[in-house]
Design an enzyme around this catalytic site. Structure first.
Site, PDB file in Angstrom:
ATOM      1  N   ASP A  19     -14.783 -18.359   3.523  1.00 57.79           N
ATOM      2  CA  ASP A  19     -14.335 -18.724   2.338  1.00 57.79           C
ATOM      3  C   ASP A  19     -14.977 -20.098   1.879  1.00 57.79           C
ATOM      4  O   ASP A  19     -15.203 -20.183   0.639  1.00 57.79           O
ATOM      5  CB  ASP A  19     -12.783 -18.933   2.247  1.00 57.79           C
ATOM      6  N   ALA A  20     -15.244 -21.097   2.758  1.00 53.24           N
ATOM      7  CA  ALA A  20     -15.903 -22.182   2.641  1.00 53.24           C
ATOM      8  C   ALA A  20     -17.435 -22.080   2.050  1.00 53.24           C
ATOM      9  O   ALA A  20     -17.779 -22.518   1.141  1.00 53.24           O
ATOM     10  CB  ALA A  20     -15.920 -23.248   3.617  1.00 53.24           C
TER      11      ALA A  20
ATOM     12  N   ASP B 212     -17.129 -20.489  -1.570  1.00 58.93           N
ATOM     13  CA  ASP B 212     -16.664 -21.604  -2.573  1.00 58.93           C
ATOM     14  C   ASP B 212     -17.883 -22.356  -2.793  1.00 58.93           C
ATOM     15  O   ASP B 212     -18.176 -22.774  -4.040  1.00 58.93           O
ATOM     16  CB  ASP B 212     -15.733 -22.441  -1.899  1.00 58.93           C
TER      17      ASP B 212
ATOM     18  N   LYS C  84      -1.362   6.289  -0.980  1.00 59.62           N
ATOM     19  CA  LYS C  84      -1.010   6.140  -2.213  1.00 59.62           C
ATOM     20  C   LYS C  84      -0.513   4.540  -2.398  1.00 59.62           C
ATOM     21  O   LYS C  84       0.418   4.190  -1.765  1.00 59.62           O
ATOM     22  CB  LYS C  84       0.125   7.131  -2.304  1.00 59.62           C
TER      23      LYS C  84
ATOM     24  N   CYS D 267      32.312 -25.351   8.164  1.00 65.01           N
ATOM     25  CA  CYS D 267      31.605 -24.148   8.956  1.00 65.01           C
ATOM     26  C   CYS D 267      32.660 -23.171   9.205  1.00 65.01           C
ATOM     27  O   CYS D 267      33.911 -23.286   9.416  1.00 65.01           O
ATOM     28  CB  CYS D 267      31.429 -24.961  10.485  1.00 65.01           C
TER      29      CYS D 267
HETATM   30  S1  IVH Z   1      -4.870   9.733  -8.050  1.00 62.83           S
HETATM   31  C1  IVH Z   1      -4.047  12.075 -12.549  1.00 62.83           C
HETATM   32  N1  IVH Z   1      -4.867   8.640  -5.900  1.00 62.83           N
HETATM   33  O1  IVH Z   1       0.131   6.698  -8.186  1.00 62.83           O
HETATM   34  C2  IVH Z   1      -3.587  10.998 -11.589  1.00 62.83           C
HETATM   35  N2  IVH Z   1      -3.248   7.738  -7.795  1.00 62.83           N
HETATM   36  O2  IVH Z   1       2.398   8.248  -9.074  1.00 62.83           O
HETATM   37  C3  IVH Z   1      -4.431  10.647 -10.406  1.00 62.83           C
HETATM   38  N3  IVH Z   1      -2.002   5.895  -6.961  1.00 62.83           N
HETATM   39  O3  IVH Z   1      -0.901   6.908 -11.620  1.00 62.83           O
HETATM   40  C4  IVH Z   1      -4.009   9.709  -9.495  1.00 62.83           C
HETATM   41  N4  IVH Z   1      -2.867   5.658  -5.278  1.00 62.83           N
HETATM   42  O4  IVH Z   1      -1.551   4.717 -10.361  1.00 62.83           O
HETATM   43  C5  IVH Z   1      -4.327   8.561  -7.284  1.00 62.83           C
HETATM   44  N5  IVH Z   1      -4.958   7.202  -3.958  1.00 62.83           N
HETATM   45  C6  IVH Z   1      -4.574   7.360  -5.235  1.00 62.83           C
HETATM   46  C7  IVH Z   1      -3.501   6.437  -5.733  1.00 62.83           C
HETATM   47  C8  IVH Z   1      -2.941   6.987  -6.963  1.00 62.83           C
HETATM   48  C9  IVH Z   1      -1.824   5.217  -6.059  1.00 62.83           C
HETATM   49  C10 IVH Z   1      -0.986   5.656  -8.358  1.00 62.83           C
HETATM   50  C11 IVH Z   1      -1.681   5.806  -9.679  1.00 62.83           C
HETATM   51  C12 IVH Z   1      -0.861   6.948 -10.281  1.00 62.83           C
HETATM   52  C13 IVH Z   1       0.366   7.092  -9.675  1.00 62.83           C
HETATM   53  C14 IVH Z   1       1.267   8.225  -9.685  1.00 62.83           C
END
Ligand code: IVH
Length: 699
Positions: A54-55, A58, A140, A434
């Site tokens: 990081d240093a 920066d 996700k 207490c």
């Molecule tokens: S694909 C047509 N892939 O989850 C929508 N979404 O609950 C295609 N999300 O609105 C979405 N990780 O904001 C996709 N690997 C991933 C994701 C992801 C998080 C979110 C995204 C979406 C929401 C739906």
């Protein structure tokens, strides 16, 4: 800003035309710096292989900023120095998505995932005999979705999802996210003239914790989870605040795109990655739903080790041709599904709020909950931390609350479901005495402490802690036995452990004890009497003093008596000991009961052994530590110096012998350079300690 260029030079070089010899040299250097910074970002966020500390990063950024200040005609919009712009006059302008941003259908159980596969197969007209559908599985991410528009490779717009049709234009805020390339990497000709990249803006969990700690110290409401904190950070009118929050972006797809398309989702992710956009490194291609379910299982097991919040896996049909054939409903695509993990947060009712007294006397409010299963574990109690947190979250008895279990951490109440509050339940107030011994309490920082060192709950906690592994390590002195010995009056305070031998006759009269078991315990105790000083310090239950801090204290001050007499200022001189710890230690040693306990321990023959001084190799040398050393916590580095006769101070001066500069070193590094103080990086420091390739021994 511009620390590297004297003020006059700005005018001189620009007046000189900017494109003279100096101007040309600057243009070349600026280009090189931008490339180096861009590569560092890609190495860090896309490849997960940081190439610069990081240093160093920066320093490059500062040099670039200074050069651009001197040559404003060379500034371009994609320069990494231009991430933080001027505050936006609110509210945010709205942005209509060219292609709507749909959301995803959810599944919580395996059957629902199998139903999805059946729907996909039906939709594609596949029969039982036809081959499996190829799916991709990726995490996700629990953040908020954003759309980034690139024109000719240059980032021109960043927008939130909003209602899917219209979002907010947060370009200035998106630009501050370092993992968002301002210009896409790679041969520009291969980049579609117009490209919309979609993904998730997230806040890593460590940053989330720091943001909340900061909110708390400013008396501001806490964010319930990393997603809310990410949303709150992105929607700041002043991009400088967004920049300070260290958001990250992970791409998961594309929206509007010009030119030839892609054949598969996997291909899209590979292309994004090549253009410098971080994407999931955990994406798996699965042939059929069985493989997808197995991948989901693996991701769920691994989620606790991730530095960010992942709440499920997204299953997508890999082929874009098949995706197009399946189409979408008004809300979600028919080719993708969010298969959620078991929640780590659940709602339940607060039946009562009780106060526990810990071994250091700290009073911790705890919510007694209607038992609830969170990710496979029944939770019936959750910590509320302290009065400040209860007030900030306004938790009251009878409320329905979100409870969270994260990894090994004790379950905690996250927030109140305010719509479910019935009537006007009474606010909880911390007791003025207490709850266990009715002793006096005192407020120290955010916490209340019971001042009565003989409070039975404190004593019990201290005895158990004294016997624990990191302290005296006495086997055979667990909760049941301690409770029994306390009830029988054989243990009234922790030094009594070391005089138990005098009461052997009484001991063997107790239920479940006999000559042999008593003898065994007494032998264990006998063996423990000689103990390294740092472990004795751990055993004392000084607030905030665990294994690491104890090691630092023992190395810097090997004489227990001197430690007892040290002032807060003296303790703060020790590297790794801040004002809170120093205060806690002084406060601890000032208490009559604690001093008496120490004296009794020593009188009972407990012999602390100060850490062996390794050498005098650093005698007379003064060190200042700055930044983080990846292989050695700062305080251990301090201890290693003390053990060789050196001294660690906090400020760089002409008398400083060495500055040890780890990652992220800032102003101290600049000062040391100015004063001509020798700067050691981690490797050189380890060499000086003669530790190259070895670990510092603990005792
Ligand atoms: S694909 C047509 N892939 O989850 C929508 N979404 O609950 C295609 N999300 O609105 C979405 N990780 O904001 C996709 N690997 C991933 C994701 C992801 C998080 C979110 C995204 C979406 C929401 C739906």
């Amino acid at each position: 800003m511009g620390r590297l260029s004297p003020p006059g030079s700005v005018i001189l070089t620009t007046m000189g035309g900017g494109r003279g010899t100096a101007g040309k040299a600057a243009a070349v250097r600026i280009k090189a710096l931008r490339r180096q910074i861009g590569e560092a970002n890609r190495a860090y966020y896309v490849l997960d292989k940081p190439g610069l500390s990081d240093a160093e990063y920066d320093l490059l950024l500062r040099e670039l900023t200074a050069l651009e200040e001197a040559h404003p005609d060379l500034i371009t919009d994609d320069s990494p120095s231009r991430r933080v712009g001027a505050p936006v006059e609110g509210p945010f302008p709205s942005h209509r998505h060219e292609v709507p941003m749909l959301s995803l259908g959810n599944a919580f159980h395996e059957e629902e995932a199998r139903d999805f596969d059946a729907r996909v197969r039906r939709g594609l007209g596949l029969g039982d005999e036809d081959p499996a559908v190829e799916y991709t599985m990726e995490p996700k991410y629990d953040g908020l979705s954003a759309s980034l528009t690139y024109q000719e490779g240059l980032l021109v717009r960043g927008a939130t999802r909003g209602d899917g049709v219209t979002g907010e234009d947060v370009t200035a805020q998106i630009r501050t996210i370092r993992s968002v390339p301002l210009r896409l990497a790679g041969p520009q000709a291969a980049i579609p003239a117009r490209l919309e990249i979609r993904g998730e803006v997230i806040l890593p969990l460590a940053v989330f914790a720091a943001v909340n700690a900061d909110q708390q110290s400013h008396g501001l409401p806490l964010f319930a989870n990393a997603r809310n904190a990410a949303a709150g950070s992105l929607r700041q009118l002043d991009p400088a605040i967004t920049a300070a929050r260290r958001l990250e972006f992970i791409g998961w797809g594309i929206g509007a795109v010009s030119g030839p398309g892609f054949a598969s989702h996997a291909e899209i992710l590979t292309a994004l990655s090549g253009w410098g956009v971080p994407v999931s490194r955990d994406m798996k291609i699965c042939s059929g739903m069985d493989a997808a379910i197995a991948a989901h299982h693996d991701m769920e097991t691994a989620r606790h080790d991730l530095p960010l919040e992942v709440d499920g896996a997204v299953i997508k049909v890999n082929s874009l041709k098949l995706q197009a054939r399946l189409g979408h409903t008004s809300r979600h695509p028919r080719w993708a599904l969010a298969y959620k993990f078991a929640p780590r947060q659940m709602t339940t009712r607060v039946n009562d709020i009780v106060v526990q007294v810990g071994r250091t006397g700290v009073l911790t409010p705890v919510a007694e909950l209607e038992p609830v299963n969170i990710g496979g574990v029944t939770v019936s109690r959750a910590t509320l931390h302290n009065a400040g947190e209860i007030a900030a979250k306004d938790v009251r008895v009878g409320d329905t609350v979100f409870v969270q279990r994260a990894g090994d951490v004790i379950p905690a109440v996250v927030s109140v479901v305010s719509e479910k509050r019935k009537g006007r339940p009474r606010r909880f107030r911390m007791p003025s005495a207490c709850p266990r011994c009715a002793g006096e309490v005192e407020e120290v920082g955010a916490h209340l402490y019971c001042l009565n060192t003989s409070c039975p709950d404190q004593v019990r906690g201290r005895i158990l802690h004294l016997a624990s592994r990191q302290a005296f390590d006495i086997t055979g002195l667990g909760t049941r036995k301690v409770d029994q010995l306390m009830a029988a009056g054989l243990l009234r305070e922790f030094p009594d452990v070391f005089t138990l031998g005098e009461k052997k006759e009484e001991l063997i009269k107790l239920e479940r004890w006999e000559e042999k078991s008593a003898g065994k315990l007494l032998e264990e105790i006998e063996k423990a009497r000689t103990i390294p000083l740092e472990r004795l310090l751990v055993a004392l239950s000084i607030p905030g003093v665990g294994v690491t801090v104890a090691r630092v204290l023992a190395a810097a001050c090997p004489d227990l008596g001197a430690l007892e007499r040290a002032t807060q200022e003296e303790l703060m001189e020790i590297e790794g000991i801040g004002p809170e710890l120093a205060h806690a230690a002084v406060h601890f040693f000032a208490q009559e009961g604690n001093r008496e306990n120490m004296a009794r321990l020593l009188a009972a023959g407990v012999t602390p052994v100060p850490p062996a001084k390794l050498s005098d190799s650093l005698a007379g040398k003064t060190f200042v530590l700055t930044g983080t050393l990846p292989s050695m916590p700062r305080n251990e580095a301090g201890a290693a110096i003390s053990r060789r006769g050196g001294r660690v101070t906090s400020a760089v001066s002409a008398r400083t012998s060495y500055l040890v500069a780890g990652e992220n070193s800032g102003s101290k590094l600049a000062k040391a350079r100015k004063l001509g103080v020798e700067v050691l990086d981690e490797k050189a420091f380890r060499r000086l300690l003669d530790l190259e390739g070895k670990a510092e021994a603990g005792g």
